[in-house]
Structures are given as structure tokens and as C-alpha cells.
Design an enzyme around this catalytic site. Sequence first.
Site, PDB file in Angstrom:
ATOM      1  N   SER A  48       0.796  -1.239   0.000  1.00 36.76           N
ATOM      2  CA  SER A  48       0.000   0.000   0.000  1.00 36.76           C
ATOM      3  C   SER A  48       0.829   1.291   0.000  1.00 36.76           C
ATOM      4  CB  SER A  48      -1.054  -0.019   1.119  1.00 36.76           C
ATOM      5  OG  SER A  48      -0.438  -0.224   2.359  1.00 36.76           O
ATOM      6  N   GLN A  68      -2.479  -6.587 -25.164  1.00 35.23           N
ATOM      7  CA  GLN A  68      -1.773  -7.325 -24.110  1.00 35.23           C
ATOM      8  C   GLN A  68      -1.677  -6.483 -22.838  1.00 35.23           C
ATOM      9  OE1 GLN A  68       2.032  -8.581 -25.774  1.00 35.23           O
ATOM     10  NE2 GLN A  68       1.084 -10.359 -26.750  1.00 35.23           N
ATOM     11  N   HIS A  72      -3.532  -5.772 -17.719  1.00 38.92           N
ATOM     12  CA  HIS A  72      -3.122  -5.365 -16.365  1.00 38.92           C
ATOM     13  C   HIS A  72      -4.156  -4.373 -15.863  1.00 38.92           C
ATOM     14  CE1 HIS A  72       0.767  -7.288 -16.989  1.00 38.92           C
ATOM     15  NE2 HIS A  72       0.666  -6.829 -18.218  1.00 38.92           N
ATOM     16  N   GLU A  80      -8.696   5.294 -24.137  1.00 42.03           N
ATOM     17  CA  GLU A  80      -8.088   5.091 -25.455  1.00 42.03           C
ATOM     18  C   GLU A  80      -8.861   5.835 -26.541  1.00 42.03           C
ATOM     19  OE1 GLU A  80      -7.533   0.937 -26.145  1.00 42.03           O
ATOM     20  OE2 GLU A  80      -6.810   1.213 -28.200  1.00 42.03           O
ATOM     21  N   SER A  82     -10.972   6.400 -29.750  1.00 44.11           N
ATOM     22  CA  SER A  82     -12.045   5.534 -30.245  1.00 44.11           C
ATOM     23  C   SER A  82     -12.255   5.761 -31.735  1.00 44.11           C
ATOM     24  CB  SER A  82     -13.346   5.840 -29.501  1.00 44.11           C
ATOM     25  OG  SER A  82     -14.406   5.147 -30.138  1.00 44.11           O
ATOM     26  N   ARG A  84     -14.695   4.770 -33.200  1.00 51.14           N
ATOM     27  CA  ARG A  84     -16.130   5.006 -33.445  1.00 51.14           C
ATOM     28  C   ARG A  84     -16.311   6.475 -33.792  1.00 51.14           C
ATOM     29  NH1 ARG A  84     -20.447   3.642 -29.208  1.00 51.14           N
ATOM     30  NH2 ARG A  84     -21.751   3.779 -31.053  1.00 51.14           N
ATOM     31  N   ARG A 143     -14.048   0.602 -39.505  1.00 53.81           N
ATOM     32  CA  ARG A 143     -12.807   0.179 -38.817  1.00 53.81           C
ATOM     33  C   ARG A 143     -12.620  -1.336 -38.807  1.00 53.81           C
ATOM     34  NH1 ARG A 143     -13.894   1.064 -32.344  1.00 53.81           N
ATOM     35  NH2 ARG A 143     -15.972   0.168 -32.253  1.00 53.81           N
ATOM     36  N   LEU A 160       2.412   3.419  -8.593  1.00 55.64           N
ATOM     37  CA  LEU A 160       3.787   2.956  -8.804  1.00 55.64           C
ATOM     38  C   LEU A 160       3.829   1.434  -8.703  1.00 55.64           C
ATOM     39  CD1 LEU A 160       6.738   3.920  -9.043  1.00 55.64           C
ATOM     40  CD2 LEU A 160       6.845   3.889  -6.554  1.00 55.64           C
ATOM     41  N   ARG A 170       6.319  -7.673 -18.099  1.00 56.57           N
ATOM     42  CA  ARG A 170       6.448  -7.374 -19.539  1.00 56.57           C
ATOM     43  C   ARG A 170       7.840  -6.927 -19.972  1.00 56.57           C
ATOM     44  NH1 ARG A 170       1.924  -9.738 -21.877  1.00 56.57           N
ATOM     45  NH2 ARG A 170       0.089  -9.196 -20.640  1.00 56.57           N
TER      46      ARG A 170
HETATM   47  C1  LIG Z   1       4.130 -13.519 -20.995  1.00 54.60           C
HETATM   48  C2  LIG Z   1       2.645 -13.402 -20.798  1.00 54.60           C
HETATM   49  C3  LIG Z   1       1.778 -14.175 -21.537  1.00 54.60           C
HETATM   50  C4  LIG Z   1       0.395 -14.059 -21.360  1.00 54.60           C
HETATM   51  N1  LIG Z   1      -0.452 -14.818 -22.119  1.00 54.60           N
HETATM   52  C5  LIG Z   1      -1.787 -14.689 -21.988  1.00 54.60           C
HETATM   53  C6  LIG Z   1      -2.699 -15.437 -22.786  1.00 54.60           C
HETATM   54  O1  LIG Z   1      -2.297 -16.242 -23.591  1.00 54.60           O
HETATM   55  N2  LIG Z   1      -4.034 -15.221 -22.637  1.00 54.60           N
HETATM   56  C7  LIG Z   1      -4.525 -14.346 -21.720  1.00 54.60           C
HETATM   57  O2  LIG Z   1      -5.737 -14.196 -21.616  1.00 54.60           O
HETATM   58  N3  LIG Z   1      -3.690 -13.621 -20.946  1.00 54.60           N
HETATM   59  C8  LIG Z   1      -2.354 -13.776 -21.045  1.00 54.60           C
HETATM   60  N4  LIG Z   1      -1.516 -13.025 -20.262  1.00 54.60           N
HETATM   61  C9  LIG Z   1      -2.106 -12.053 -19.342  1.00 54.60           C
HETATM   62  C10 LIG Z   1      -2.078 -12.562 -17.871  1.00 54.60           C
HETATM   63  O3  LIG Z   1      -2.894 -13.709 -17.707  1.00 54.60           O
HETATM   64  C11 LIG Z   1      -2.581 -11.453 -16.935  1.00 54.60           C
HETATM   65  O4  LIG Z   1      -3.915 -11.149 -17.215  1.00 54.60           O
HETATM   66  C12 LIG Z   1      -1.768 -10.185 -17.102  1.00 54.60           C
HETATM   67  O5  LIG Z   1      -0.393 -10.506 -17.053  1.00 54.60           O
HETATM   68  C13 LIG Z   1      -2.117  -9.197 -16.016  1.00 54.60           C
HETATM   69  O6  LIG Z   1      -1.586  -9.642 -14.814  1.00 54.60           O
HETATM   70  P1  LIG Z   1      -1.603  -8.776 -13.496  1.00 54.60           P
HETATM   71  O7  LIG Z   1      -1.069  -9.645 -12.404  1.00 54.60           O
HETATM   72  O8  LIG Z   1      -0.927  -7.481 -13.755  1.00 54.60           O
HETATM   73  O9  LIG Z   1      -3.188  -8.606 -13.370  1.00 54.60           O
HETATM   74  P2  LIG Z   1      -4.161  -7.568 -12.714  1.00 54.60           P
HETATM   75  O10 LIG Z   1      -5.480  -7.916 -13.288  1.00 54.60           O
HETATM   76  O11 LIG Z   1      -3.715  -6.175 -12.825  1.00 54.60           O
HETATM   77  O12 LIG Z   1      -4.185  -8.039 -11.220  1.00 54.60           O
HETATM   78  C14 LIG Z   1      -3.168  -7.732 -10.288  1.00 54.60           C
HETATM   79  C15 LIG Z   1      -3.115  -8.792  -9.209  1.00 54.60           C
HETATM   80  O13 LIG Z   1      -4.325  -8.772  -8.480  1.00 54.60           O
HETATM   81  C16 LIG Z   1      -4.728 -10.120  -8.186  1.00 54.60           C
HETATM   82  N5  LIG Z   1      -6.016 -10.390  -8.832  1.00 54.60           N
HETATM   83  C17 LIG Z   1      -6.557  -9.749  -9.892  1.00 54.60           C
HETATM   84  N6  LIG Z   1      -7.778 -10.245 -10.184  1.00 54.60           N
HETATM   85  C18 LIG Z   1      -7.993 -11.228  -9.307  1.00 54.60           C
HETATM   86  C19 LIG Z   1      -9.065 -12.121  -9.112  1.00 54.60           C
HETATM   87  N7  LIG Z   1     -10.127 -12.110  -9.875  1.00 54.60           N
HETATM   88  N8  LIG Z   1      -8.969 -12.999  -8.100  1.00 54.60           N
HETATM   89  C20 LIG Z   1      -7.878 -13.031  -7.291  1.00 54.60           C
HETATM   90  N9  LIG Z   1      -6.818 -12.210  -7.430  1.00 54.60           N
HETATM   91  C21 LIG Z   1      -6.883 -11.322  -8.428  1.00 54.60           C
HETATM   92  C22 LIG Z   1      -3.628 -11.023  -8.720  1.00 54.60           C
HETATM   93  O14 LIG Z   1      -2.690 -11.296  -7.687  1.00 54.60           O
HETATM   94  C23 LIG Z   1      -2.970 -10.202  -9.773  1.00 54.60           C
HETATM   95  O15 LIG Z   1      -1.605 -10.508  -9.989  1.00 54.60           O
HETATM   96  C24 LIG Z   1      -0.130 -13.140 -20.402  1.00 54.60           C
HETATM   97  C25 LIG Z   1       0.767 -12.373 -19.651  1.00 54.60           C
HETATM   98  C26 LIG Z   1       2.131 -12.491 -19.821  1.00 54.60           C
HETATM   99  C27 LIG Z   1       3.060 -11.627 -18.995  1.00 54.60           C
END
Ligand SMILES: Cc1cc2nc3c(=O)[nH]c(=O)nc-3n(C[C@H](O)[C@H](O)[C@H](O)COP(=O)(O)OP(=O)(O)OC[C@H]3O[C@@H](n4cnc5c(N)ncnc54)[C@H](O)[C@@H]3O)c2cc1C
Length: 204
Positions: A48, A68, A72, A80, A82, A84, A143, A160, A170
Site C-alpha cells: 500500500s 496485451q 493489467h 483510449e 475511439s 467510433r 474500422r 507505482l 512485460r
Molecule cells: C508472458 C505473458 C503471456 C500471457 N499470455 C496470456 C494469454 O495467452 N491469454 C490471456 O488471456 N492472458 C495472457 N496473459 C495475461 C495474464 O494472464 C494477466 O492477465 C496479465 O499478465 C495481467 O496480470 P496482473 O497480475 O498485472 O493482473 P491484474 O489484473 O492487474 O491483477 C493484479 C493482481 O491482483 C490479483 N487479482 C486480480 N484479479 C484477481 C481475481 N479475480 N482474483 C484473485 N486475485 C486477483 C492477482 O494477484 C494479480 O496478480 C499473459 C501475460 C504475460 C506476462
Amino acid sequence: MEVELIDSMGNDASVVNAARVSFGKRIKEMSEGDTKLIKYLAQHNHWSPFAHASLQFRIKAPVFVARQLVKHQVGLVWNEVSRRYVDSEVEFYEPTEWRLAAENKKQGSSDETIKFSVAPTHAWCKQTYENLLNAGVAPEMARMVLPQSMMTEWYWSGTLYAFARVCNLRCKPDAQKETQMVADQIDVLAKELFPNSWEALRDV
Ligand SMILES: Cc1cc2nc3c(=O)[nH]c(=O)nc-3n(C[C@H](O)[C@H](O)[C@H](O)COP(=O)(O)OP(=O)(O)OC[C@H]3O[C@@H](n4cnc5c(N)ncnc54)[C@H](O)[C@@H]3O)c2cc1C
């Protein structure tokens, strides 16, 4: 691809102050003890204090990269352009060197490349798009003929901590190279603003 820092809030001391408020303390300048505290917070998942500092970027990248990065979600906000509403000139991301498939599918691509021009394909897509608009078709439908290589732009704001999670995932070699290119620029900009916190969070 462009990553422009629009705004930021806080510095390493803001992270320390958010943590030290538990003991009613406040600092003006970082000390060695504060640097150690930042490391401790990062290593022990005390996230936090890192969420009181924030960054805002304007990013220009192809749709497949945006697709991709938008995955996150936690601690981040995205707005973003649009197509549209906007029907201005379309720009494409147009590599001339194309990476060959890797033997290990999870790696995405190898370092070996071939030369290939997709300029005629892009020109054809653009012409079809313009033909549709000239025929009076709504931008939201026209589009549909634009490829994933089309450039898009978005404002991306977040804490941050959230951007460190983005970079931890990434900036790695298993991420798609073009997505790494955006994450690497965020990495450089965040490091300049929050040197101690960024180093601690990027180690985790
Ligand atoms: C190399 C690579 C390949 C990937 N390939 C694919 C792919 O093929 N298909 C695809 O769909 N995605 C893919 N992803 C995306 C991946 O599954 C994640 O959605 C993405 O990396 C975001 O992760 P994040 O931890 O920043 O998620 P955020 O959604 O920002 O969440 C942050 C953190 O909060 C927690 N959290 C979030 N939501 C929940 C929840 N519902 N329940 C419990 N805890 C939660 C988790 O600890 C998570 O790490 C890929 C990612 C990478 C890096």
C-alpha cells in the site's frame, strides 16, 4: 512506438511517509534507513505505501500491444482513442524484419529474422477503409477492415506498484518483443522518478 510521461505524483519519500505514518513520523529527505525500509516493504508485500505514488503516460503503440497491456487492471486506469468517433489518417506499425517462430512455442519468436514487406497489405486495408467512409459507412463499422498492426493511443495512469507489476511481467524475455519495447520505456521513466522504490519493486 511512443511512451510519454504526462504526470506523476510523489517520490521515494512519499512511499516512506505513507509507511511511517503508522508511527506518526514524517521525513523530508531520504536516509539510508529509509532506503532499507523501502526494500523491506517491497520484499514483504507491504504494497500500500507504493500505491500513494502514481504515474500517468500517453502511449502510442499497435493494437496487438495495447491488447496485451490492457490485461493489467488492478491499480491502473486506461482511456483510449475511439475509432467510433475518430476517422483520421490510419497509421500502421510496419516492421521490415520479421522474427521466425521459435522451436519452443511459449517463447513466441526466435532471434532469426526474414525480410518481408507488408506495405501493400496496409495500403489495401487503408484504401478499403477510406472507400467505406467515402461511401458514407459509419467509422464504427468501417474500422472492421483495419488490422491489429494499426497504431492506437491511450492515457494510462496508475500507482507505482501497479506499473512495477506491469514491468516485472512485460520487461521479461518471455513477453512479446514489441510489448517489451513499451514496458522498457515505462521502466526507464519510473526509475528516474522513484529510484529506490523502483529498484526494490523490480527485484521482487
Ligand atoms: C508472458 C505473458 C503471456 C500471457 N499470455 C496470456 C494469454 O495467452 N491469454 C490471456 O488471456 N492472458 C495472457 N496473459 C495475461 C495474464 O494472464 C494477466 O492477465 C496479465 O499478465 C495481467 O496480470 P496482473 O497480475 O498485472 O493482473 P491484474 O489484473 O492487474 O491483477 C493484479 C493482481 O491482483 C490479483 N487479482 C486480480 N484479479 C484477481 C481475481 N479475480 N482474483 C484473485 N486475485 C486477483 C492477482 O494477484 C494479480 O496478480 C499473459 C501475460 C504475460 C506476462
